[in-house]
Design a protein around this motif. Structure first.
Motif, PDB file in Angstrom:
ATOM      1  N   PRO A 249      -9.861   1.421   1.787  1.00 51.89           N
ATOM      2  CA  PRO A 249      -9.032   1.177  -0.071  1.00 51.89           C
ATOM      3  C   PRO A 249      -7.917   0.799  -0.390  1.00 51.89           C
ATOM      4  N   PHE A 250      -7.158   1.238   0.614  1.00 47.99           N
ATOM      5  CA  PHE A 250      -5.629   1.387   0.440  1.00 47.99           C
ATOM      6  C   PHE A 250      -5.002   1.367   2.316  1.00 47.99           C
ATOM      7  N   VAL A 251      -3.573   1.019   1.907  1.00 46.02           N
ATOM      8  CA  VAL A 251      -2.856   0.515   2.674  1.00 46.02           C
ATOM      9  C   VAL A 251      -1.999   2.004   2.510  1.00 46.02           C
ATOM     10  N   PRO A 252      -1.995   2.965   3.884  1.00 50.02           N
ATOM     11  CA  PRO A 252      -0.966   3.565   4.046  1.00 50.02           C
ATOM     12  C   PRO A 252       0.027   3.864   4.340  1.00 50.02           C
ATOM     13  N   PRO A 253       1.258   4.205   3.787  1.00 50.42           N
ATOM     14  CA  PRO A 253       2.552   4.802   4.131  1.00 50.42           C
ATOM     15  C   PRO A 253       3.272   4.247   5.748  1.00 50.42           C
ATOM     16  N   ILE A 254       2.290   4.787   6.132  1.00 47.18           N
ATOM     17  CA  ILE A 254       2.209   4.830   7.944  1.00 47.18           C
ATOM     18  C   ILE A 254       1.065   4.375   8.617  1.00 47.18           C
ATOM     19  N   LEU A 256      -2.166   4.959  10.569  1.00 48.86           N
ATOM     20  CA  LEU A 256      -3.019   6.464  10.667  1.00 48.86           C
ATOM     21  C   LEU A 256      -3.575   6.534  12.627  1.00 48.86           C
ATOM     22  N   VAL A 257      -2.993   5.444  12.793  1.00 48.70           N
ATOM     23  CA  VAL A 257      -2.596   5.339  14.553  1.00 48.70           C
ATOM     24  C   VAL A 257      -1.575   5.438  15.485  1.00 48.70           C
ATOM     25  N   ASN A 258      -1.322   6.793  15.462  1.00 51.25           N
ATOM     26  CA  ASN A 258      -0.075   7.374  16.265  1.00 51.25           C
ATOM     27  C   ASN A 258      -0.483   8.061  16.882  1.00 51.25           C
ATOM     28  N   SER A 259       1.097   8.618  17.869  1.00 54.41           N
ATOM     29  CA  SER A 259       0.946   9.307  18.876  1.00 54.41           C
ATOM     30  C   SER A 259       0.238  10.964  18.633  1.00 54.41           C
ATOM     31  N   LEU A 260       0.054  11.343  16.898  1.00 56.89           N
ATOM     32  CA  LEU A 260      -0.396  12.321  17.039  1.00 56.89           C
ATOM     33  C   LEU A 260      -2.176  12.491  16.633  1.00 56.89           C
ATOM     34  N   ASN A 298      -7.965  -2.787   8.971  1.00 58.46           N
ATOM     35  CA  ASN A 298      -6.785  -3.308   9.837  1.00 58.46           C
ATOM     36  C   ASN A 298      -6.346  -2.911   8.468  1.00 58.46           C
ATOM     37  N   ARG A 299      -6.107  -2.156   7.448  1.00 58.83           N
ATOM     38  CA  ARG A 299      -6.025  -1.387   6.192  1.00 58.83           C
ATOM     39  C   ARG A 299      -4.846  -0.145   6.984  1.00 58.83           C
ATOM     40  N   MET A 300      -5.653   0.204   7.867  1.00 59.19           N
ATOM     41  CA  MET A 300      -4.874   1.464   8.524  1.00 59.19           C
ATOM     42  C   MET A 300      -4.106   1.677   9.299  1.00 59.19           C
ATOM     43  N   TYR A 301      -3.265   0.707   9.769  1.00 63.19           N
ATOM     44  CA  TYR A 301      -2.498   0.243  10.436  1.00 63.19           C
ATOM     45  C   TYR A 301      -1.028   0.415  10.439  1.00 63.19           C
ATOM     46  N   GLY A 302      -1.318   0.455   8.360  1.00 56.57           N
ATOM     47  CA  GLY A 302       0.321   0.588   7.639  1.00 56.57           C
ATOM     48  C   GLY A 302       0.903  -0.428   7.334  1.00 56.57           C
ATOM     49  N   PRO A 303       1.384  -0.356   6.487  1.00 57.91           N
ATOM     50  CA  PRO A 303       2.254  -1.995   5.759  1.00 57.91           C
ATOM     51  C   PRO A 303       3.028  -2.497   7.457  1.00 57.91           C
ATOM     52  N   LYS A 304       3.191  -1.994   8.333  1.00 62.89           N
ATOM     53  CA  LYS A 304       3.828  -2.834   9.616  1.00 62.89           C
ATOM     54  C   LYS A 304       2.615  -3.787   9.858  1.00 62.89           C
ATOM     55  N   GLY A 305       1.723  -3.628   9.788  1.00 66.60           N
ATOM     56  CA  GLY A 305       0.625  -4.285  10.731  1.00 66.60           C
ATOM     57  C   GLY A 305       0.236  -3.455  11.936  1.00 66.60           C
TER      58      GLY A 305
END
Length: 433
Positions: A249-254, A256-260, A298-305
């Protein structure tokens, strides 16, 4: 002017968007009213192959009509903006199906031809272009070209996989294939390392039409994974599965696919699928298009894409090159949830610029971490270059020009067929215009 992004959401350049919805007006629009631009369908290319920054995009999704279908021969004629999803839903109840389909059905016929998309059955049925019988192409000088495997075959070879640069594809004729039902008999087999993967791939190509593998690229030296294979089933009709379509539903600020999140996510996915390994009857939409159930994922990758990196290297170098690329990914601390490993069959590509070729293809998504991610890609490029491989332009946003030219040896032949009124971000980056 308005901003348009491709699927990787790496940028949002301005475009003048011109809607094409009347095939009778396309020639006038692209030759007189807006005589310089780029055809744009669903925008599912990941990088700049579908963008024309500061220029015109001719939006083709309005060219979405079926023209003819012969349910005795399986010949379908349709406009270029028809979605693969709508073809499947029309013809499967009549006992036919698209012979080749990529991992999403939310792409247009024109986009599938322009990128000569492939699927899980390349080793048996090749790529999308293998099943196209005719293309109607309109050039920006007003010329209309009808081409196919036996009619103006040079134009056909330039247009299939030609990245939309030879003209505007407005209509296509496709040969479908017979199926007895929308269900597949499938098997899921966990494996522990690359050696096991290649044994499974080689051992499955004769008896299984569809083969593909998810690989856990953060699991360590073993590179465990899940090998999936399937054949269409003639089993009795079953109730259609209930469609549960969600939307990010939205673009998270960072991202969601990250080292954690990545390592536990991959471990949970592997163990869940492993616990359900074995045989199953699966509906074609679940088998071919699992990500289509989550719109705007594709939004789950945040504002940088994010980037996707998909390569293919010759089979004889495939095992070593794949191991080397996975090693570089592990050393970098980067990783991908969507990591797909597959072998292509020993078939020559239809198009001069088609990506599929005999060999091993690895596709991975990476959150955009700017210089850190690009440095990793440089090391992976070196492996692909040494192995004599190539990068998939439809997924690319940054490959160096020398690697592009080395990977596509028919490039100079292709350039003779380019339409001078058509340009894209990718063509300017890799072809100079």
């Amino acid at each position: 002017m308005r901003t348009v992004s491709s699927w990787g959401r790496l940028s949002a350049p301005l475009h003048r968007v011109v809607v094409l919805n009347d095939p009778g007006r396309v020639k006038s629009i692209v030759s007189r009213e807006y005589p310089s631009g780029l055809a744009h369908g669903m925008g599912r290319s990941y990088g700049d192959a579908c963008l024309n920054p500061d220029g015109v995009l001719w939006l083709t999704t309005g060219l979405d009509h079926f023209i003819a279908f012969d349910d005795k021969t399986g010949r379908l004629v349709c406009e270029a903006g028809v979605l693969l999803r709508d073809i499947q839903r029309l013809v499967i109840p009549r006992g036919w199906i698209l012979p080749v389909t990529p991992g999403t059905q939310l792409v247009t016929v024109g986009g599938a031809i322009a990128n000569d998309v492939h699927g899980k059955n390349h080793h048996l049925l090749g790529s999308f272009g293998d099943h196209v019988q005719r293309i109607k192409l309109i050039r920006t000088d007003g010329e209309i070209i009808e081409c196919g495997p036996h009619t103006q075959p040079d134009w056909f070879a330039a247009t299939v996989g030609g990245l939309g640069l030879t003209g505007i594809i407005v209509e296509a004729e496709i040969q479908l294939r017979r199926v007895a039902s929308p269900w597949l008999q499938t098997e899921t087999i966990p494996y522990g390392d690359l050696d096991e993967f290649f044994q499974l791939a080689d051992g499955s190509e004769v008896d299984w039409e569809h083969t593909v593998s998810w690989i856990d690229c953060v699991s360590g030296n073993g590179n465990r994974g899940l090998f999936m294979r399937g054949n269409f089933s003639d089993s009795e009709q079953r109730p259609e599965p209930k469609k549960r379509q969600l939307v990010m539903p939205f673009v998270p600020p960072i991202s969601l696919v990250n080292s954690l999140s990545l390592r536990p996510f991959n471990a949970a996915y592997y163990n869940l699928k492993k616990s359900k390994a074995g045989s199953a009857i699966v509906h074609y939409e679940s088998f071919f298009y699992p990500l289509d159930n989550l719109l705007e994922w594709n939004r789950m990758y945040g504002p940088k894409g994010f980037f996707q990196y998909q390569s293919v290297v010759p089979r004889e170098a495939g095992q070593d090159a794949t191991r080397a690329m996975l090693g570089e990914i592990a050393k970098s601390g980067e990783g991908s949830f969507l990591a797909v490993l597959k072998t292509f069959g020993n078939r020559q590509p239809v198009g001069m610029m088609s990506f599929p070729r005999p060999g091993v293809t690895l596709a991975l998504d990476f959150p955009n971490k700017s210089a850190k991610t690009l440095k990793l890609f440089e090391r992976m490029d070196a492996i692909v270059r040494e192995a004599g491989g190539r990068i998939y332009p439809a997924k690319d946003a940054r490959m160096p020009r020398d690697l592009f030219e080395a990977g596509y040896p028919r490039l100079h032949e292709f350039l003779k067929y380019r339409d001078p009124g058509i340009s894209s971000g990718l063509s300017r980056r890799l072809m100079g215009a």
